[in-house]
Design a protein around this motif. Sequence first.
Motif, mmCIF file in Angstrom:
data_model
loop_
_atom_site.group_PDB
_atom_site.id
_atom_site.type_symbol
_atom_site.label_atom_id
_atom_site.label_comp_id
_atom_site.label_asym_id
_atom_site.label_seq_id
_atom_site.Cartn_x
_atom_site.Cartn_y
_atom_site.Cartn_z
ATOM 1 N N GLN A 55 25.075 18.591 -34.549
ATOM 2 C CA GLN A 55 25.924 19.783 -34.562
ATOM 3 C C GLN A 55 26.143 20.259 -35.999
ATOM 4 O OE1 GLN A 55 26.145 20.552 -31.350
ATOM 5 N NE2 GLN A 55 25.270 18.485 -31.069
ATOM 6 N N VAL A 56 26.280 19.299 -36.916
ATOM 7 C CA VAL A 56 26.402 19.664 -38.330
ATOM 8 C C VAL A 56 25.109 20.316 -38.821
ATOM 9 C CG1 VAL A 56 26.747 18.762 -40.675
ATOM 10 C CG2 VAL A 56 28.085 17.846 -38.763
ATOM 11 N N LEU A 57 23.974 19.737 -38.361
ATOM 12 C CA LEU A 57 22.678 20.314 -38.756
ATOM 13 C C LEU A 57 22.527 21.740 -38.247
ATOM 14 C CD1 LEU A 57 20.305 17.241 -38.184
ATOM 15 C CD2 LEU A 57 21.206 18.123 -40.355
ATOM 16 N N GLU A 58 23.017 21.991 -37.026
ATOM 17 C CA GLU A 58 22.950 23.364 -36.496
ATOM 18 C C GLU A 58 23.742 24.317 -37.375
ATOM 19 O OE1 GLU A 58 24.221 25.956 -32.516
ATOM 20 O OE2 GLU A 58 24.817 23.847 -32.723
ATOM 21 N N ALA A 59 24.973 23.892 -37.715
ATOM 22 C CA ALA A 59 25.796 24.737 -38.586
ATOM 23 C C ALA A 59 25.157 24.902 -39.962
ATOM 24 C CB ALA A 59 27.191 24.125 -38.715
ATOM 25 N N LEU A 60 24.491 23.841 -40.439
ATOM 26 C CA LEU A 60 23.844 23.907 -41.751
ATOM 27 C C LEU A 60 22.681 24.900 -41.752
ATOM 28 C CD1 LEU A 60 23.270 22.797 -44.627
ATOM 29 C CD2 LEU A 60 21.916 20.988 -43.534
ATOM 30 N N VAL A 61 21.836 24.827 -40.727
ATOM 31 C CA VAL A 61 20.659 25.700 -40.681
ATOM 32 C C VAL A 61 21.050 27.153 -40.501
ATOM 33 C CG1 VAL A 61 18.585 26.250 -39.334
ATOM 34 C CG2 VAL A 61 19.136 23.862 -39.867
ATOM 35 N N ASP A 62 21.989 27.389 -39.597
ATOM 36 C CA ASP A 62 22.352 28.791 -39.307
ATOM 37 C C ASP A 62 23.340 29.359 -40.322
ATOM 38 O OD1 ASP A 62 20.728 28.764 -37.119
ATOM 39 O OD2 ASP A 62 22.331 28.274 -35.676
ATOM 40 N N GLY A 63 23.967 28.490 -41.152
ATOM 41 C CA GLY A 63 24.978 28.969 -42.087
ATOM 42 C C GLY A 63 24.607 28.752 -43.539
ATOM 43 N N ARG A 175 25.722 23.381 -24.167
ATOM 44 C CA ARG A 175 26.499 24.315 -24.993
ATOM 45 C C ARG A 175 25.641 24.956 -26.083
ATOM 46 N NH1 ARG A 175 28.611 24.843 -29.769
ATOM 47 N NH2 ARG A 175 27.716 22.859 -30.455
ATOM 48 N N THR A 176 24.738 24.145 -26.650
ATOM 49 C CA THR A 176 23.932 24.633 -27.777
ATOM 50 C C THR A 176 22.780 25.522 -27.322
ATOM 51 O OG1 THR A 176 24.446 22.606 -29.008
ATOM 52 C CG2 THR A 176 22.537 23.887 -29.747
ATOM 53 N N ALA A 177 22.067 25.064 -26.281
ATOM 54 C CA ALA A 177 20.870 25.804 -25.832
ATOM 55 C C ALA A 177 20.875 25.830 -24.319
ATOM 56 C CB ALA A 177 19.608 25.142 -26.373
ATOM 57 N N GLY A 178 21.847 26.555 -23.762
ATOM 58 C CA GLY A 178 22.150 26.576 -22.339
ATOM 59 C C GLY A 178 21.038 26.261 -21.366
ATOM 60 N N PRO A 179 20.035 27.112 -21.158
ATOM 61 C CA PRO A 179 19.018 26.862 -20.147
ATOM 62 C C PRO A 179 18.201 25.597 -20.422
ATOM 63 C CG PRO A 179 18.402 28.738 -21.516
ATOM 64 C CD PRO A 179 19.829 28.419 -21.835
ATOM 65 N N CYS A 279 10.416 21.871 -22.763
ATOM 66 C CA CYS A 279 11.487 22.569 -23.482
ATOM 67 C C CYS A 279 11.013 23.102 -24.837
ATOM 68 C CB CYS A 279 12.679 21.635 -23.687
ATOM 69 S SG CYS A 279 13.605 21.265 -22.164
ATOM 70 N N VAL A 280 10.049 22.405 -25.443
ATOM 71 C CA VAL A 280 9.523 22.886 -26.729
ATOM 72 C C VAL A 280 8.914 24.275 -26.553
ATOM 73 C CG1 VAL A 280 7.733 22.528 -28.477
ATOM 74 C CG2 VAL A 280 9.128 20.593 -27.701
ATOM 75 N N VAL A 281 8.050 24.418 -25.538
ATOM 76 C CA VAL A 281 7.388 25.701 -25.304
ATOM 77 C C VAL A 281 8.399 26.781 -24.985
ATOM 78 C CG1 VAL A 281 5.706 26.913 -23.863
ATOM 79 C CG2 VAL A 281 5.304 24.511 -24.521
ATOM 80 N N TRP A 282 9.313 26.453 -24.067
ATOM 81 C CA TRP A 282 10.302 27.455 -23.657
ATOM 82 C C TRP A 282 11.251 27.772 -24.815
ATOM 83 C CZ3 TRP A 282 14.487 26.908 -19.286
ATOM 84 C CH2 TRP A 282 14.943 28.161 -18.936
ATOM 85 N N GLY A 283 11.640 26.768 -25.590
ATOM 86 C CA GLY A 283 12.572 26.990 -26.697
ATOM 87 C C GLY A 283 11.982 27.883 -27.762
ATOM 88 N N VAL A 284 10.702 27.673 -28.122
ATOM 89 C CA VAL A 284 10.060 28.545 -29.113
ATOM 90 C C VAL A 284 10.019 29.977 -28.604
ATOM 91 C CG1 VAL A 284 7.875 29.054 -30.286
ATOM 92 C CG2 VAL A 284 8.697 26.677 -30.123
ATOM 93 N N GLY A 295 18.640 27.128 -35.628
ATOM 94 C CA GLY A 295 19.578 26.010 -35.759
ATOM 95 C C GLY A 295 19.925 25.405 -34.410
ATOM 96 N N ALA A 296 20.131 26.254 -33.399
ATOM 97 C CA ALA A 296 20.466 25.745 -32.061
ATOM 98 C C ALA A 296 19.303 24.960 -31.477
ATOM 99 C CB ALA A 296 20.837 26.905 -31.148
ATOM 100 N N LEU A 297 18.065 25.495 -31.693
ATOM 101 C CA LEU A 297 16.904 24.781 -31.173
ATOM 102 C C LEU A 297 16.757 23.414 -31.868
ATOM 103 C CD1 LEU A 297 14.425 24.867 -29.316
ATOM 104 C CD2 LEU A 297 13.127 25.877 -31.228
ATOM 105 N N GLY A 298 16.966 23.382 -33.189
ATOM 106 C CA GLY A 298 16.885 22.115 -33.915
ATOM 107 C C GLY A 298 17.962 21.148 -33.463
ATOM 108 N N ALA A 299 19.192 21.660 -33.252
ATOM 109 C CA ALA A 299 20.281 20.799 -32.789
ATOM 110 C C ALA A 299 19.985 20.252 -31.390
ATOM 111 C CB ALA A 299 21.596 21.571 -32.784
#
Length: 625
Positions: A55-63, A175-179, A279-284, A295-299
């Motif tokens: 979660q910290v990494l997500e905030a770090l990447v997106d912020g 919460r981070t990447a719903g689907p 999920c990798v294919v769909w997430g990209v 950031g959400a995908l990485g988290a």
Amino acid sequence: MLVSATAPAQRKPADTTTVATLLRLLPFVRPALPRISMGMLCALGAGLCALAIPQVLEALVDGPLAGAATSGDTRGLWLAVAAVLGLGLLEVFFVFMRRRLILTPTTHVEWSMRTTLFKHLQDLPLAFHDQWPGGQLLSRAMTDLNMLRRWMAFGIVMLVVNFATVGVGIALMIRTAGPLGWVYLLGAVPMAILSFRFSRRFRRIARLSQDQAGDLATTVEESVHGIRVLKAFGRGPEAYQSFASQAGELRNTEMNKARQMSAFTFSIITIPEAVLGGCVVWGVWLVTQGDLTIGALGAFFATAAVINGPVEQLGQLLSMSLTAKTSVDRYFEVLDSENTVADPEKPVHLDEVRGEVRFEAVRFHYPDAPPIDLVPAPTHVPHEAPREEVLTGVDLTIRPGETMALVGLTGSGKTTMAALVPRLFDVTSGAVLLDGVDIRAMTREYLRTQVAIAFEDATLFSATVRENVLLGAPPEARTDDDLHRALEIAQASFVHKLPYGIDTTIGEEGLSLSGGQRQRLALARAVAARPRVLVLDDPLSALDVETEEAVTARLRAELSDTTVIVVAHRPSTVALADRVAVLQDGRVTGVGPHSELLVDHLHYRFVISSLIEDEEFDRARGLRV
């Protein structure tokens, strides 16, 4: 099978759920629960710290990371790095505290369960020990309890924490990447089905494996104890084949366990990995569409990496829990065994013990069946026939201070009568009385301070001569004078020629000594107990006739006020008794002095003539022990 304590048994384990079985541990675990609970919270804290890092990494990447690329401000970046470092150190601290909190109390639980089991084994009657193989009891006291300790220290804690970690992790992924999170959650459905099927199969295999290990331990125990016989008859190869056959069966069972375990582990690792691949294919694709941030995908994938460890541990933890369940079942099979020779609620203690022993209409037969199905019934026998009565109505009074010899043919019930006096067994009906009081009205401890017994099969312990002889002596009679007096009465002066005299350790079961030496030490042990009633179950059979006569004469001189009941197999022993009781078909058919019975009792004359033949044979051999 030449050397096998028990054929592999078709056991009937208790049909209880895993939770219900493990709840039986609560009385033992309750004192340790506070520290185990705190350790579990520390383990959960470590898991949550690991989940917080993505979660910290997500905030770090997106912020801060994105901001630093445009503005050059790195303060947010360093704060995020500090947060990750702090969470890592906190995770390490929680892991350390989990181990520190849990390991010590679980060893106390293991100690408590093991000592409780040993105490119960000491309390159970001989009938129980006659029916249970020693290896089965040993495996329950050692291997099973060791397995339980490891499960309490690691298995149950990590099972609960891993489920909680996976649950929180999936919630964060949703919460981070719903689907993508919901897709990962759907992958848990086939895993739950596989887990249910695995638990049903593995439970049966785990029970069979532990039972076979107990059978194998019994075979080793009997082979070691009977090594002299195996060597004397040259049956080592046959013993090896028997052992190898049982070891092979256990190996096959363990291989079956491994196959089941590997198949289950393969499934629970493959399913999440396959889901993550999708999920990798769909997430990209979602990132390219702007529906998901980088950031959400990485988290999401960092969180998946964290919970994949607990998911992959599921097979190991589940198998450990099922094995622990069978260990608890096996432990309580022994602990639940009823003690049929118990102390009364309101025991009676005699003010003064004179030593009169009376059998009143005593009937007895040995127990009909073992407590659990340890040994399968032979296929050619539809059911086990009931045991015949050994004693069919014995009436006999032994006066205080007299020596009574029990004489009869093999199987007449002499040894059984001797075992009833110290209450090693309880009568089927009738009563055995000491000074007019039913011995069942006394505690066993009190009764056995008044009655001592020396067996034909002398059992000694891996201890010194002193410790073996004074084993049953009251505290006030454990002096060197009492020890030397007992040894002298038993004609056991040979102990002074041992390397360290009376402080020589004689080794396991005293097998470093001859049969006659072991018997004399066992007799000295009975004498040192200062009993009011001394029961001698042919304890001098390995001695030559002259030594037996010397021991018997010394017993009469030194224990003139002690009631002595002796199972006699030699005329010389019978002649030294005050009176003789003749046993025939489970009854006493004659009582009186040796000389009178020779005149009046036909069966007694027949028995004595048989004993004379045996004694003359011993003399002819020049038996010296």
